[in-house]
Design a protein around this motif. Structure first.
Motif, PDB file in Angstrom:
ATOM      1  N   SER A  12       0.845  -1.201   0.000  1.00 59.80           N
ATOM      2  CA  SER A  12       0.000   0.000   0.000  1.00 59.80           C
ATOM      3  C   SER A  12       0.879   1.249   0.000  1.00 59.80           C
ATOM      4  O   SER A  12       1.009   1.937   1.015  1.00 59.80           O
ATOM      5  CB  SER A  12      -0.913   0.000   1.237  1.00 59.80           C
ATOM      6  N   LEU A  14       0.429   4.207  -1.287  1.00 56.43           N
ATOM      7  CA  LEU A  14      -0.261   5.460  -1.009  1.00 56.43           C
ATOM      8  C   LEU A  14      -0.462   5.675   0.482  1.00 56.43           C
ATOM      9  O   LEU A  14      -0.330   6.794   0.987  1.00 56.43           O
ATOM     10  CB  LEU A  14      -1.615   5.488  -1.733  1.00 56.43           C
ATOM     11  N   SER A  17       2.778   6.633   1.999  1.00 55.78           N
ATOM     12  CA  SER A  17       3.216   7.988   1.654  1.00 55.78           C
ATOM     13  C   SER A  17       2.757   9.021   2.687  1.00 55.78           C
ATOM     14  O   SER A  17       3.367  10.092   2.796  1.00 55.78           O
ATOM     15  CB  SER A  17       2.680   8.372   0.276  1.00 55.78           C
ATOM     16  N   PHE A  74       5.636   6.815  -4.750  1.00 55.57           N
ATOM     17  CA  PHE A  74       4.367   6.440  -4.120  1.00 55.57           C
ATOM     18  C   PHE A  74       3.160   7.067  -4.826  1.00 55.57           C
ATOM     19  O   PHE A  74       2.130   6.423  -5.010  1.00 55.57           O
ATOM     20  CB  PHE A  74       4.360   6.857  -2.637  1.00 55.57           C
ATOM     21  N   TRP A  75       3.283   8.332  -5.211  1.00 54.94           N
ATOM     22  CA  TRP A  75       2.151   9.070  -5.749  1.00 54.94           C
ATOM     23  C   TRP A  75       2.009   8.961  -7.269  1.00 54.94           C
ATOM     24  O   TRP A  75       0.906   8.815  -7.780  1.00 54.94           O
ATOM     25  CB  TRP A  75       2.256  10.557  -5.366  1.00 54.94           C
TER      26      TRP A  75
END
Length: 299
Positions: A12, A14, A17, A74-75
């Motif tokens: 995961s 996101l 982050s 991450f993004w």
């Protein structure tokens, strides 16, 4: 142009982050606040606070070396980085790390002079001399890290250039090479253990002399006051050196540890100290705490 691919092994990204971005923002805010307050207040233009500025600059540099790229992975899934970019990141990251270690040694010496030779403190440690010591630490860091970067630059890289990491850590880049990496591995290990070992010895010697001086003081209040001035430095040392040694050794010898644990620990040992250092000194140093409180109340 040659590229490598950064691949963070997280289920995961996101979700992960969120703490990464929080740690980075707090680190920037805290360290820039320290720089701003010390720069504005003439009463804080002393060697101790000049060293705090050096520590804040290394914290900002270290966190900025890794956090933006990690967050872009991450993004935005921006995983590609050039080899030159990778080596540049390694150079600045490790130069800042070694420089920070040198600053911590100078801080220990500062505390030793302040407690053991208080009457000569202003003559032994002037602002100019403190700045020169910081520059010497930076120069030594460049001398040590530059050969490590050049040794990496000469290596041939395999077709599958995937680094299981969020940033270009030295040993992770070494592992994707198809050439003989014995020299690279030995040099990085010797430098890592040599720098941290010699710095810990010097800091331990300083604190041994400090403890001996404190034990000779008959007043308990004076004892407590002397030891309290060392508390922030000790806390910073513990949160900086312990995870660094653990990460360095497990990355080389901990073959059974999952990849995502290596990645997480490597990021945390860089981000968490950068976030906590200004908080520790802001809370534990009364003069700095009062000045920060004054500017915060004005906002």
């Amino acid at each position: 142009m040659v590229y490598v691919k950064l691949k963070a092994v997280f289920k995961s990204p996101l979700v992960l982050s969120i703490p990464f971005s929080v740690f980075y923002i707090i680190s920037l805010l805290g360290n820039f606040m320290v720089l701003f307050v010390i720069g504005k207040e003439q009463t804080l233009h002393k060697p101790m606070y000049l060293l705090l500025c050096m520590l804040a600059l290394t914290d900002i540099g270290q966190s900025s070396c890794i956090a933006p790229k990690a967050l872009s992975i991450f993004w935005f899934h921006s995983k590609v980085i050039t080899v030159d970019g990778c080596l540049t990141q390694i150079f600045f990251l490790y130069v800042l790390s070694v420089t920070q270690s040198a600053v911590l040694v100078i801080m220990a010496f500062d505390r030793y002079v302040a407690i053991c030779n208080p009457l000569r403190y202003t003559t032994i440690l002037t602002n100019t001399r403190t700045a020169k010591l910081g520059l010497v630490g930076l120069f030594i860091a460049v001398l040590l890290v530059l050969p490590m970067t050049l040794l990496l630059w000469r290596l041939p890289f395999c077709a599958n250039r995937i680094i299981p990491h969020t940033f270009c850590e030295h040993i992770a880049v070494v592992k994707i090479s198809c050439g003989d990496t014995t020299v690279n591995r030995m040099y990085s290990l010797v430098i890592s253990l040599g720098v941290i070992g010699s710095d810990l010895i010097l800091i331990g010697l300083s604190y041994g002399l400090i403890i001996r001086a404190v034990l000779r003081i008959s007043s308990r209040k004076a004892n407590r006051k002397a030891l309290n001035t060392c508390t922030p430095h000790i806390c910073v040392m513990l949160i900086s050196c312990t995870p660094f040694l653990f990460t360095t050794l497990t990355h080389r010898f901990g073959q059974g540890i999952p990849a995502h644990v290596h990645i997480l620990l490597a990021n945390l040992y860089l981000l968490v100290p950068c976030m906590l250092n200004p908080i520790i000194y802001g809370v534990k140093t009364k003069e700095l705490r009062d000045k920060v409180g004054k500017y915060t109340c004005r906002m």
